[in-house]
Write a protein that holds these residues in place. Structure first.
Motif, PDB file in Angstrom:
ATOM      1  N   TRP A   1       0.818  -1.222   0.000  1.00  0.00           N
ATOM      2  CA  TRP A   1       0.000   0.000   0.000  1.00  0.00           C
ATOM      3  C   TRP A   1       0.845   1.262   0.000  1.00  0.00           C
ATOM      4  O   TRP A   1       0.423   2.297  -0.511  1.00  0.00           O
ATOM      5  CB  TRP A   1      -0.943  -0.017   1.204  1.00  0.00           C
ATOM      6  CG  TRP A   1      -1.995  -1.081   1.059  1.00  0.00           C
ATOM      7  CD1 TRP A   1      -2.083  -2.260   1.700  1.00  0.00           C
ATOM      8  CD2 TRP A   1      -3.080  -1.046   0.128  1.00  0.00           C
ATOM      9  NE1 TRP A   1      -3.161  -2.987   1.271  1.00  0.00           N
ATOM     10  CE2 TRP A   1      -3.806  -2.236   0.289  1.00  0.00           C
ATOM     11  CE3 TRP A   1      -3.520  -0.120  -0.809  1.00  0.00           C
ATOM     12  CZ2 TRP A   1      -4.935  -2.545  -0.447  1.00  0.00           C
ATOM     13  CZ3 TRP A   1      -4.658  -0.418  -1.542  1.00  0.00           C
ATOM     14  CH2 TRP A   1      -5.347  -1.623  -1.363  1.00  0.00           C
ATOM     15  N   VAL A   2       2.054   1.174   0.580  1.00  0.00           N
ATOM     16  CA  VAL A   2       2.972   2.316   0.492  1.00  0.00           C
ATOM     17  C   VAL A   2       3.329   2.584  -0.966  1.00  0.00           C
ATOM     18  O   VAL A   2       3.369   3.731  -1.426  1.00  0.00           O
ATOM     19  CB  VAL A   2       4.238   2.055   1.330  1.00  0.00           C
ATOM     20  CG1 VAL A   2       5.296   3.122   1.038  1.00  0.00           C
ATOM     21  CG2 VAL A   2       3.902   2.051   2.818  1.00  0.00           C
ATOM     22  N   ARG A   3       3.579   1.492  -1.729  1.00  0.00           N
ATOM     23  CA  ARG A   3       3.916   1.663  -3.155  1.00  0.00           C
ATOM     24  C   ARG A   3       2.726   2.235  -3.930  1.00  0.00           C
ATOM     25  O   ARG A   3       2.889   3.086  -4.808  1.00  0.00           O
ATOM     26  CB  ARG A   3       4.342   0.319  -3.760  1.00  0.00           C
ATOM     27  CG  ARG A   3       5.648  -0.228  -3.193  1.00  0.00           C
ATOM     28  CD  ARG A   3       6.143  -1.380  -4.060  1.00  0.00           C
ATOM     29  NE  ARG A   3       7.343  -1.989  -3.504  1.00  0.00           N
ATOM     30  CZ  ARG A   3       7.357  -3.136  -2.824  1.00  0.00           C
ATOM     31  NH1 ARG A   3       6.222  -3.796  -2.644  1.00  0.00           N
ATOM     32  NH2 ARG A   3       8.477  -3.622  -2.349  1.00  0.00           N
ATOM     33  N   ILE A   4       1.524   1.730  -3.608  1.00  0.00           N
ATOM     34  CA  ILE A   4       0.339   2.239  -4.303  1.00  0.00           C
ATOM     35  C   ILE A   4       0.146   3.730  -3.999  1.00  0.00           C
ATOM     36  O   ILE A   4      -0.173   4.539  -4.887  1.00  0.00           O
ATOM     37  CB  ILE A   4      -0.905   1.441  -3.884  1.00  0.00           C
ATOM     38  CG1 ILE A   4      -0.795  -0.002  -4.406  1.00  0.00           C
ATOM     39  CG2 ILE A   4      -2.177   2.105  -4.426  1.00  0.00           C
ATOM     40  CD1 ILE A   4      -0.743  -0.120  -5.920  1.00  0.00           C
ATOM     41  N   LEU A   5       0.344   4.125  -2.733  1.00  0.00           N
ATOM     42  CA  LEU A   5       0.214   5.537  -2.368  1.00  0.00           C
ATOM     43  C   LEU A   5       1.249   6.396  -3.089  1.00  0.00           C
ATOM     44  O   LEU A   5       0.945   7.489  -3.573  1.00  0.00           O
ATOM     45  CB  LEU A   5       0.366   5.698  -0.851  1.00  0.00           C
ATOM     46  CG  LEU A   5       0.255   7.138  -0.306  1.00  0.00           C
ATOM     47  CD1 LEU A   5      -1.107   7.732  -0.651  1.00  0.00           C
ATOM     48  CD2 LEU A   5       0.488   7.150   1.189  1.00  0.00           C
ATOM     49  N   ALA A   6       2.476   5.902  -3.170  1.00  0.00           N
ATOM     50  CA  ALA A   6       3.524   6.643  -3.892  1.00  0.00           C
ATOM     51  C   ALA A   6       3.165   6.784  -5.367  1.00  0.00           C
ATOM     52  O   ALA A   6       3.367   7.836  -5.975  1.00  0.00           O
ATOM     53  CB  ALA A   6       4.872   5.923  -3.733  1.00  0.00           C
TER      54      ALA A   6
END
Length: 533
Positions: A78-83
């Motif tokens: 989810w960190v990657r998706i947010l980025a």
């Protein structure tokens, strides 16, 4: 290959390929960031609609692949998706700015008196400005997609091929040739062009401009021809031309185009001087150039200046002036040419106005305010007290989220109008960003003799109360409030320090419950007025 790569189809294929590769790659090898490659390429090459669609599909594909691979339960996923989402928002913002710049440059090219063009390396016209119609009678659509050589006089084809050799080497070249007009006749134009290279060094396009050679040809012919031929040429010229007596500047001959430019008859103009038709603010500069022409210091001069129409309106013209001399060097007549550029100058002024003003509210934007502050810092009319009001619409995000951005825009327009109507014409009001507005006041209180701080606080409270009045909407009245931070500049204080104190006072107003005025003084921020919402 470069043209294929730049098409939307290629970017969609690239995005699909990245998705398939991500699906086939083991979950411990993250490929989420690669979905951004076609999105960023679209931001630099395609429309906002294409970029938005590609960004949405890229995010959906990343989410779908993550779900299939069971990664959606991990925090890092989810960190990657947010980025990715943050980069997508940046790409969309860059696309909007690029398209705005392209529209601005295209508008400037459209209003240019010269014909601006771009062509493929093979000489096929890809774009041409609308000024080509006034010069040749052709519409841009008549030339786009066709080799420029089809419109060149057969005797000038070799000259065009010679120029193409320069362009293919990426070099600039200037040359004259004759262009076929829609009516079938030919017009001589001066062409300036250059081949543009891509990052690989290959010439990918040719850009340049061409302008009518007639004014220069007319001037050369006038100087070399007899008195009778000169007067005949002036009468037939499509742009304003005249002969003037040296020194006094009285018109000796004017052509119909000049009569139309000034809105006067030939008889009226022959009783006037060029000085009487010049805007007073441009007269001194023109007279200085004319004096240099008459004493031989200059052989000619060009000047963009303002003229006065018969109805009192101001005209802009590109003035070209030369003279005819006797064998002993004395000036016989002064020859003037005036090209009407009023529409072009007004279009340029409109673009400049838009670049310094917020299109939604009509107030100065951040750039316009900073330029005014820079000019103020340089001259500082420091005898007058200077105050700043930093204003913030309370809970503005809730309005946007609850009633939509159209309602938020309407609120901003109403607040800007009420703020502008509450201050003097000499005061500055700007939209500093989002829902933050800034007001600069100079000399408040000096008219009534009251203390500057009292006058500024009274005005701030007036603005706060005016803004708090209900705003009518179809769904019913909307009530809003304003938090205001106030600061008066102190002796030896820089503008940056002064504005920072006003901003800090605004922060204090919001921290104290909003809907109030807080004044910053040497002792620190203090509540001046207002109540909690």
């Amino acid at each position: 290959m470069a043209q294929l790569f730049s098409t939307p189809v290629t970017l969609w294929v690239l995005l699909l390929g990245i998705g398939l590769l991500d699906l086939a790659t083991p979950p411990h090898i993250p490929l989420a960031s690669f979905y951004l490659v076609p999105v960023l390429l679209a931001a630099g090459l395609l429309s906002l609609r294409h970029t938005l669609a590609m960004a949405g599909v890229a995010l959906l594909m990343a989410l779908a692949v993550g779900a299939l691979q069971g990664l959606h339960t991990t925090p890092m996923y989810w960190v990657r998706i947010l980025a990715m989402a943050m980069v997508v928002m940046l790409a969309l913002a860059l696309t909007r700015e690029r398209l705005q710049l392209e529209r601005s440059y295209r508008l400037m090219a459209e209003y240019a008196s010269d014909v601006v063009f771009s062509a493929s390396p093979q000489g096929v016209t890809e774009w041409v400005s609308s000024s080509v119609h006034a010069l040749t009678g052709w519409r841009p659509r008549d030339l786009i997609g066709r080799p420029f050589g089809q419109f060149v006089h057969p005797d000038d084809i070799d000259r065009l091929r010679e120029a193409d050799a320069f362009f293919r080497r990426g070099e600039a070249h200037h040359f004259d040739l004759r262009v076929r007009c829609r009516q079938g006749d030919y017009r001589s134009v001066a062409v300036t062009g250059r081949g543009l290279r891509s990052g690989s060094g290959r010439v990918t396009s040719i850009v340049g401009s061409w302008r009518d050679n007639l004014p220069e040809q007319l001037a050369r012919q006038a100087l070399a021809s007899s008195e009778k031929a000169l007067r005949s040429i002036i009468s037939a010229a499509p742009i304003g031309m005249c002969l003037c007596a040296p020194g006094v500047g009285r018109f000796l001959q004017v052509n119909p185009a000049l009569c139309r430019f000034f809105g006067r008859t030939e008889r009226e103009l022959l009783g006037l001087t060029w000085q009487s038709l010049t805007h007073p603010e441009d007269l001194a500069k023109d007279q200085a150039l004319a004096a240099a022409l008459l004493d031989g210091t200059r052989s000619s001069y060009r000047l963009r200046k303002r003229f006065l129409h018969h109805d009192g309106s101001v005209l802009w013209g590109d003035l070209s002036v030369s003279c005819r001399r006797n064998n002993d060097g004395t000036v016989m007549e002064v020859i003037g040419q005036i090209l009407d550029v009023t529409e072009q100058v007004e279009a340029e002024a409109s673009l400049l106005q838009e670049s310094r003003h917020d299109l939604l509210t009509g107030l100065l934007n951040r750039r316009g305010l900073e330029e005014r502050l820079s000019a103020m810092d340089g001259r500082r009319r420091s005898d007058l007290p200077l105050a700043a009001l930093f204003c913030d619409i309370d809970h503005f995000k809730a309005i946007n989220d609850g009633q939509g951005h159209a309602a938020g825009d309407a609120v901003l327009r109403v607040v800007a109008h009420r703020l502008r109507s509450s201050i003097r014409h000499s005061d500055l009001a700007a939209r500093f960003g989002g829902d933050e507005l800034v007001v600069l006041l100079e000399g408040v209180g000096t008219e009534t003799g009251e203390a500057p701080e009292s006058g500024v606080l009274a005005l701030a409270e007036k603005i706060r109360r005016h803004v708090a009045e209900p705003i009518p909407f179809e769904q019913g009245d909307l009530c809003i409030s304003l938090s205001i931070g106030v600061a008066l500049i102190q002796p030896e204080e820089s503008l940056q320090e002064f504005l920072a104190r006003a901003d800090a006072a605004l922060y204090s107003a919001k921290q104290a419950g909003r809907n109030r005025v807080v004044c910053s003084s040497a002792a620190g921020p203090s509540l001046a007025s207002g109540t909690s919402p």
